[in-house]
Design a protein around this motif. Structure first.
Motif, short mmCIF file in Angstrom:
data_model
loop_
_atom_site.label_atom_id
_atom_site.label_comp_id
_atom_site.label_asym_id
_atom_site.label_seq_id
_atom_site.Cartn_x
_atom_site.Cartn_y
_atom_site.Cartn_z
N PHE A 98 -6.07 -5.20 0.15
CA PHE A 98 -7.19 -4.84 -0.72
C PHE A 98 -6.77 -4.80 -2.18
N ALA A 99 -5.55 -4.37 -2.44
CA ALA A 99 -5.05 -4.38 -3.82
C ALA A 99 -5.00 -5.81 -4.36
N GLU A 100 -4.63 -6.75 -3.51
CA GLU A 100 -4.58 -8.15 -3.92
C GLU A 100 -5.97 -8.74 -4.14
N ALA A 101 -7.00 -8.14 -3.53
CA ALA A 101 -8.37 -8.64 -3.65
C ALA A 101 -9.12 -8.03 -4.82
N ASP A 103 -8.33 5.93 3.80
CA ASP A 103 -8.31 7.17 4.57
C ASP A 103 -9.46 8.10 4.20
N HIS A 104 -9.87 8.06 2.94
CA HIS A 104 -10.93 8.94 2.43
C HIS A 104 -11.90 8.12 1.58
N PRO A 105 -12.71 7.29 2.21
CA PRO A 105 -13.57 6.36 1.45
C PRO A 105 -14.56 7.05 0.54
N GLU A 106 -14.89 8.30 0.82
CA GLU A 106 -15.83 9.01 -0.04
C GLU A 106 -15.26 9.26 -1.43
N ARG A 107 -13.95 9.12 -1.60
CA ARG A 107 -13.31 9.34 -2.90
C ARG A 107 -13.16 8.05 -3.69
N ALA A 108 -13.45 6.92 -3.09
CA ALA A 108 -13.23 5.63 -3.74
C ALA A 108 -14.44 5.25 -4.59
N ASN A 124 -3.63 -6.61 -8.05
CA ASN A 124 -2.66 -5.76 -8.71
C ASN A 124 -2.00 -4.94 -7.61
N THR A 125 -0.76 -5.28 -7.29
CA THR A 125 -0.08 -4.62 -6.17
C THR A 125 0.99 -3.65 -6.65
N MET A 126 0.81 -3.13 -7.87
CA MET A 126 1.70 -2.05 -8.31
C MET A 126 1.57 -0.87 -7.34
N LEU A 127 2.63 -0.10 -7.23
CA LEU A 127 2.69 0.98 -6.24
C LEU A 127 1.51 1.93 -6.36
N GLY A 128 1.14 2.28 -7.59
CA GLY A 128 0.04 3.22 -7.78
C GLY A 128 -1.29 2.67 -7.28
N ILE A 129 -1.50 1.36 -7.43
CA ILE A 129 -2.74 0.73 -6.96
C ILE A 129 -2.76 0.69 -5.44
N VAL A 130 -1.64 0.35 -4.84
CA VAL A 130 -1.58 0.33 -3.37
C VAL A 130 -1.79 1.73 -2.82
N ARG A 131 -1.23 2.73 -3.47
CA ARG A 131 -1.45 4.12 -3.03
C ARG A 131 -2.93 4.48 -3.14
N TYR A 132 -3.59 4.02 -4.20
CA TYR A 132 -5.03 4.27 -4.34
C TYR A 132 -5.78 3.65 -3.16
N GLU A 133 -5.43 2.42 -2.81
CA GLU A 133 -6.11 1.75 -1.71
C GLU A 133 -5.85 2.44 -0.38
#
Length: 253
Positions: free
Chosen positions: A50-53, A79-84, A65-74
């Protein structure tokens, strides 16, 4: 022959997948069933996919953008889609991501999978060099973006005029909820109680494409139309008659 349709719930949205399935079941010869959220069980690579998309800029064809912070966000968004929120994804890339995760024995074109998603999807426009938000992405699996219903079709012109006027006076853009109260006109908003009714037509569109090879109807007001403005969505999905004459013969219950 397309003889089975599986819808997937989007529990963080106002869309009722079971009601959509019941409506569709009355109009098509296929068997229609409903499953829980498609992304509920994620594998180790899903967050990075998803980070790559991710769409990086409205005018930049390159994504990801596959930086660690972005992957952690994804990971948190899965896990908690209501926060996205606040991110646009390449709809065709997401389609590829989900296609790879269909059960191996359910990937044939006689079994259509339709995840209702809580993600905003877009497709790149070669004609104007920018990304365009979409309500649905045709194919297998067929994607239907619930937030896309509110964000992809343009709102009435007065909405944007009021947004600009308020920004000039206050120096800041007013909250969406304030604009929606100030602007007269018909348009769908987040968590709109009419969401399920409108989504029905977009699900039928993806079924119609896989069953017939034809995409959207050119007749305004038909459930199979693909209007680019919110008043057109209201007319097509929430007003009678449901279908143009040609499609009524096929889909009226």
């Amino acid at each position: 022959m397309l003889d089975r349709v599986t819808l997937y719930r989007a529990p963080t949205t106002a869309a009722d997948a079971d009601a959509v399935a019941d409506w569709l079941d009355q109009r098509v010869p296929a068997t229609v069933d409903v499953r829980d959220r498609f992304l509920a069980d994620r594998d180790d690579d899903l967050a990075e996919a998803f980070a790559e998309a991710r769409v990086l800029s409205p005018y930049d064809r390159e994504t990801g953008n596959t930086m660690l912070g972005i992957v952690r966000y994804e990971e948190r968004a899965l896990d908690h889609p209501e926060r996205a929120g606040g991110v646009i994804y390449d709809g065709l890339a997401v389609q590829d991501i989900l296609r790879e995760r269909l059960p191996a024995d359910e990937r044939s074109l006689d079994h259509l999978h339709v995840p209702l998603l809580d993600r905003v999807l877009g497709t790149w426009g070669d004609h104007d060099g920018r990304w365009h938000k979409r309500v649905n992405v045709l194919g297998q699996p067929a994607l239907v973006s619930v937030p896309g219903l509110y964000e992809a079709p343009a709102k009435p012109e007065q909405y944007y005029k009021e947004k600009q006027r308020t920004a000039m006076v206050s120096g800041d853009t007013p909250p969406r909820e304030v604009l929606e109260e100030q602007v007269e006109g018909e348009f769908l908003v987040e968590d709109d109680p009419r969401t399920t009714e409108a989504i029905k037509g977009y699900v039928l569109q993806v079924y119609h494409y896989l069953a017939t090879g034809a995409d959207f109807c050119a007749t305004e007001g038909c459930r199979l139309a693909n209007p680019h403005r919110q008043p057109g969505v209201i007319e097509a999905q929430l007003r009678d008659p449901e279908f143009c004459e040609a499609h009524a013969a096929r889909y009226e219950s």
